[in-house]
Design a protein around this motif. Structure first.
Motif, PDB file in Angstrom:
ATOM      1  N   LYS A  13       0.793  -1.351   0.092  1.00 24.44           N
ATOM      2  CA  LYS A  13       0.182  -0.059  -0.008  1.00 24.44           C
ATOM      3  C   LYS A  13       0.818   1.108   0.317  1.00 24.44           C
ATOM      4  N   LEU A  14       1.843   1.182   0.865  1.00 26.86           N
ATOM      5  CA  LEU A  14       2.311   2.621   0.858  1.00 26.86           C
ATOM      6  C   LEU A  14       3.334   3.045  -0.335  1.00 26.86           C
ATOM      7  N   SER A  15       4.305   1.577  -0.982  1.00 25.20           N
ATOM      8  CA  SER A  15       5.069   1.583  -2.308  1.00 25.20           C
ATOM      9  C   SER A  15       3.979   1.679  -3.619  1.00 25.20           C
ATOM     10  N   ARG A  16       2.439   1.570  -3.421  1.00 24.04           N
ATOM     11  CA  ARG A  16       1.569   1.411  -4.371  1.00 24.04           C
ATOM     12  C   ARG A  16       2.131   0.132  -4.837  1.00 24.04           C
ATOM     13  N   LEU A  17       2.320  -0.676  -5.768  1.00 25.97           N
ATOM     14  CA  LEU A  17       3.028  -1.559  -5.560  1.00 25.97           C
ATOM     15  C   LEU A  17       1.762  -2.905  -5.369  1.00 25.97           C
ATOM     16  N   GLU A  18       1.934  -3.559  -6.844  1.00 22.68           N
ATOM     17  CA  GLU A  18       0.971  -4.890  -6.199  1.00 22.68           C
ATOM     18  C   GLU A  18       1.526  -6.460  -6.941  1.00 22.68           C
ATOM     19  N   LEU A  19       2.021  -6.692  -5.760  1.00 27.21           N
ATOM     20  CA  LEU A  19       2.460  -7.776  -6.062  1.00 27.21           C
ATOM     21  C   LEU A  19       2.293  -8.890  -5.984  1.00 27.21           C
ATOM     22  N   ARG A  20       2.508 -10.044  -6.972  1.00 33.26           N
ATOM     23  CA  ARG A  20       1.640 -11.106  -7.685  1.00 33.26           C
ATOM     24  C   ARG A  20       2.133 -12.700  -5.790  1.00 33.26           C
ATOM     25  N   GLU A  21       0.685 -13.132  -5.937  1.00 32.85           N
ATOM     26  CA  GLU A  21       1.342 -14.262  -4.837  1.00 32.85           C
ATOM     27  C   GLU A  21       3.381 -14.821  -5.144  1.00 32.85           C
ATOM     28  N   GLU A  22       3.466 -14.936  -5.336  1.00 33.54           N
ATOM     29  CA  GLU A  22       4.972 -16.042  -5.302  1.00 33.54           C
ATOM     30  C   GLU A  22       5.660 -14.766  -5.240  1.00 33.54           C
ATOM     31  N   GLU A  23       6.224 -13.401  -5.747  1.00 30.33           N
ATOM     32  CA  GLU A  23       6.487 -11.879  -5.861  1.00 30.33           C
ATOM     33  C   GLU A  23       6.802 -11.641  -4.149  1.00 30.33           C
ATOM     34  N   LYS A  24       5.229 -12.224  -3.984  1.00 28.65           N
ATOM     35  CA  LYS A  24       5.329 -11.753  -1.884  1.00 28.65           C
ATOM     36  C   LYS A  24       5.989 -12.207  -1.254  1.00 28.65           C
ATOM     37  N   VAL A  25       5.833 -14.333  -2.067  1.00 28.67           N
ATOM     38  CA  VAL A  25       6.550 -15.314  -1.159  1.00 28.67           C
ATOM     39  C   VAL A  25       8.310 -14.370  -1.105  1.00 28.67           C
ATOM     40  N   LYS A  26       8.457 -14.682  -2.200  1.00 24.39           N
ATOM     41  CA  LYS A  26       9.815 -13.912  -2.257  1.00 24.39           C
ATOM     42  C   LYS A  26      10.529 -12.380  -1.910  1.00 24.39           C
ATOM     43  N   VAL A  27       9.596 -11.523  -1.777  1.00 23.18           N
ATOM     44  CA  VAL A  27      10.110 -10.086  -0.220  1.00 23.18           C
ATOM     45  C   VAL A  27       9.575 -10.254   0.419  1.00 23.18           C
ATOM     46  N   LYS A  28       8.975 -11.822   0.486  1.00 21.62           N
ATOM     47  CA  LYS A  28       8.780 -11.636   2.282  1.00 21.62           C
ATOM     48  C   LYS A  28      10.217 -12.888   2.748  1.00 21.62           C
ATOM     49  N   GLU A  29      11.086 -13.591   1.995  1.00 22.20           N
ATOM     50  CA  GLU A  29      12.111 -14.313   2.408  1.00 22.20           C
ATOM     51  C   GLU A  29      13.348 -13.705   2.317  1.00 22.20           C
ATOM     52  N   ASP A  30      13.071 -11.902   1.260  1.00 23.47           N
ATOM     53  CA  ASP A  30      14.101 -11.235   1.392  1.00 23.47           C
ATOM     54  C   ASP A  30      14.729  -9.975   2.651  1.00 23.47           C
ATOM     55  N   LEU A  31      12.925  -9.410   2.659  1.00 26.64           N
ATOM     56  CA  LEU A  31      12.801  -9.075   4.179  1.00 26.64           C
ATOM     57  C   LEU A  31      13.712  -9.757   5.185  1.00 26.64           C
ATOM     58  N   ASN A  32      13.514 -10.997   5.855  1.00 25.98           N
ATOM     59  CA  ASN A  32      13.893 -11.470   6.219  1.00 25.98           C
ATOM     60  C   ASN A  32      14.812 -11.641   6.426  1.00 25.98           C
ATOM     61  N   LYS A  33      16.386 -11.580   5.069  1.00 26.31           N
ATOM     62  CA  LYS A  33      17.505 -11.689   5.130  1.00 26.31           C
ATOM     63  C   LYS A  33      18.103 -10.342   5.516  1.00 26.31           C
ATOM     64  N   MET A  34      17.280  -9.215   5.192  1.00 25.50           N
ATOM     65  CA  MET A  34      17.503  -8.244   5.369  1.00 25.50           C
ATOM     66  C   MET A  34      17.926  -8.011   7.093  1.00 25.50           C
ATOM     67  N   LEU A  35      16.310  -8.458   7.326  1.00 24.05           N
ATOM     68  CA  LEU A  35      16.782  -7.612   9.147  1.00 24.05           C
ATOM     69  C   LEU A  35      17.388  -8.554   9.900  1.00 24.05           C
ATOM     70  N   GLY A  36      18.032  -9.792   9.162  1.00 25.81           N
ATOM     71  CA  GLY A  36      18.991 -10.642  10.371  1.00 25.81           C
ATOM     72  C   GLY A  36      20.033 -10.447   9.922  1.00 25.81           C
ATOM     73  N   MET A  37      20.270  -9.194   8.572  1.00 24.16           N
ATOM     74  CA  MET A  37      21.535  -8.735   8.832  1.00 24.16           C
ATOM     75  C   MET A  37      21.691  -7.526   9.865  1.00 24.16           C
ATOM     76  N   PHE A  38      20.691  -7.330  10.032  1.00 25.85           N
ATOM     77  CA  PHE A  38      20.123  -5.504  11.315  1.00 25.85           C
ATOM     78  C   PHE A  38      20.386  -6.392  12.594  1.00 25.85           C
TER      79      PHE A  38
END
Lengths: 97, 478
Positions: A13-38
């Motif tokens: 919503k904030l970034s005005r993007l619409e993700l497909r279901e498979e993209e959501k899975v991927k984004v979730k994975e990426d974000l978790n990795k990034m947060l892991g780094m922090f």
């Protein structure tokens, strides 16, 4: 922080993007990795360290004198717009903020 | 019954009157053809970089120092993200963590003469957005980005205001201050000064603030006052009924005098502030601060105090003559040229300002030395004050470059105080009216008025009545 579906939907919503279901899975994975780094970074005790806001912090900032510079004329200004109606940029009609 | 107190805090956006925008060289241009004062920076073309405007900072410092606010010698810009057509970058450059200054206060004076100190929370620099127009096309919203990037100062008060009248007084005082400082035209109609009004009510004696509602973009002092009145009554009515309400963002409609919700704060925007990597922190040295301090003009309340205490003007005259810096400067300038203070104040308030009718002081067509000679005619009793105002002033407006004394002469209103001339007139009057003079001497005192009338007529009304009276009395009793 937990990356759940609710957060993904908020970010969409904030970034005005619409993700497909498979993209959501991927984004979730990426974000978790990034947060892991922090989380890793958070292991360092920075209590006595001044935050570094800017890499060239010691340099004084480049400041302009208050003079009028080069402007684009209306024709040029609108040239890169996807849609325009001289002399305006136009966007799909939306309700007043 | 529970008594409620209204608690108000203000966020005031002040447009700086710089030549160019906050982060690029586009000209500031109220009312110009849409999208003609834009550049690749204000249009957020990729690869462009913002560069702060020195005068934006200097003007911010001026306001900070005049409010005794503490300057952050290192302050910095952050990005505030939101997605809306009025901002092509999809963020606003503002100051979140390190604003230009923190604290300070502005004293306001209320109609009953009481004073109140309103604390300032902080002030930050930011940029204005463009304008969106929704009513000229059925299919599209139109966007004009001339205003995008205009330098703003946002001043945030503590919740120290407790009524519509106090809010009105605060805005008026701030407006006067920014005009004195020459940092903004402070024109609310043009949007150079805009207010968000945060209003809550709480039971008197309670420290707990009620839920706060924010009325956005109020564009006049009168509307700000009306919004406070309406909103506090609305909230009290809800609380009385035992109802609760959420934090809300409201719109005030001047037509109906009511507020209506724009969006619930519940679903608050997430602005995702972070330091703007394009803009290194602003560093301000003590010597720069000292320099700005030196440049500060006398502030409006100092000017008023000087008029009251040193020039001995009354409250009313001092308020009017200190209302505008150019008017005050004019007044002091003529004082230096030895104008009589009280006569000058009267002339300015009763004649000059009504004549200018809201136009700038500098547009007066009468030179200062002419005003001085006009006043000295009154002071030296060459022309009576009432005649000077009623006859000589209108003549001067029509002939602004003629010496007032010549004008008075041709109007025949120069008062004759010369004993020689007057006693000659009296002599003639007595000899031409010897019968009446004799009657007076025999005790018919009311003939005196007739003889005075004759003398005044002979002098074409220009003899000073008190001198004529005395001279006639002397002549008749000899």
């Amino acid at each position: 922080m937990v990356i759940d579906d609710a957060l993904i939907s908020k970010l969409e919503k904030l970034s005005r993007l619409e993700l497909r279901e498979e993209e959501k899975v991927k984004v979730k994975e990426d974000l978790n990795k990034m947060l892991g780094m922090f989380d890793k970074l958070n292991e360092v005790d920075t209590n006595d360290v001044e935050p570094l806001r800017y890499v060239l912090d010691e340099h004084s900032s480049a400041i302009r004198d208050d003079v009028v510079g080069e402007e684009l004329d209306n024709h040029k200004a609108l040239q890169n717009a996807e849609e325009s109606k001289k002399p305006f940029f136009v966007v799909p009609k939306f309700l007043k903020k | 019954m529970v008594q409620y107190q209204t608690v108000v805090g203000l966020e005031v956006h002040i447009q700086m009157n710089t030549y160019s925008k906050a982060f690029c060289g586009d000209a500031l241009s109220f009312g110009a053809e849409p999208n003609t004062h834009v550049s690749t920076i204000s249009l957020a073309h990729p690869g462009t970089l913002p560069k702060p405007n020195k005068e934006h900072i200097n003007k911010g410092l001026k306001l900070a120092l005049s409010l005794n606010s503490e300057v952050n010698k290192v302050n910095a810009f952050d990005r505030k993200h939101y997605y809306y057509a009025d901002s092509p970058k999809a963020y606003q450059i503002t100051q979140d963590r390190l604003p230009i200054c923190v604290g300070g206060a502005l004293e306001i004076e209320l109609a009953d003469g009481s004073k109140k100190n309103v604390r300032i929370h902080h002030m930050h620099m930011e940029e204005d957005a463009g304008k969106t127009i929704h009513d000229i096309d059925t299919q599209y919203s139109m966007v004009d980005l001339n205003r995008a990037g205009t330098p703003l100062l946002e001043l945030v008060t503590e919740p120290d205001l407790n009524s519509g009248d106090e809010v009105l007084a605060f805005i008026a005082q701030l407006q006067q201050l920014v005009r004195y400082l020459g940092i903004s035209d402070g024109d609310m109609e043009k949007g150079s000064l805009r207010c968000d009004v945060n209003i809550s009510v709480n039971p008197v004696g309670s420290k707990i603030l009620g839920e706060r509602c924010e009325v956005k973009n109020v564009n006049s002092k009168k509307n700000a006052k009306a919004a406070v009145l309406y909103e506090s009554q609305r909230q009290i009515a809800l609380l009385e009924k035992g109802l609760t309400f959420n934090k809300q963002t409201l719109h005030f409609d001047p037509e109906s005098g009511r507020t209506s919700p724009m969006r619930d704060k519940e679903d608050a925007d997430d602005y995702r502030y972070f330091p703007d990597p394009d803009l290194p922190p602003i560093r301000i040295s003590q010597s720069e601060i000292d320099e700005i301090q030196e440049l500060l003009p006398a502030l409006p309340w100092e000017v008023k105090k000087k008029m009251k205490e040193q020039v001995k003007l009354n409250e009313y005259d001092s308020t009017i003559l200190s209302s505008d810096k150019k008017i005050a400067d004019y007044f002091f300038n003529l004082l230096e040229q030895k104008a009589n203070p009280k006569l000058l104040a009267n002339l300015m308030i009763n004649k000059i300002l009504p004549h200018l009718n809201g136009k700038e002081m500098s547009s007066i067509e009468i030179e200062e030395d002419v005003i001085i000679s006009f006043l000295s005619l009154i002071e030296n009793e060459k022309v009576s004050p009432s005649t000077a105002y009623q006859k000589l002033w209108p003549a001067l407006i029509d002939n602004p470059s003629k010496p007032p004394k010549d004008l008075a002469q041709s109007l025949g209103i120069l008062q004759i105080k010369d004993d020689g001339i007057i006693s000659k007139i009296i002599e003639e009057v007595i000899s031409e009216n010897s019968v009446q003079a004799e009657e007076y001497r025999k005790g018919k005192k009311k003939v005196f008025g007739f003889l005075i009338g004759q003398a005044m007529r002979k002098s074409k009304g220009s003899a000073a009545p008190d001198v004529v009276k005395k001279a006639l009395m002397d002549a008749l009793h000899n």
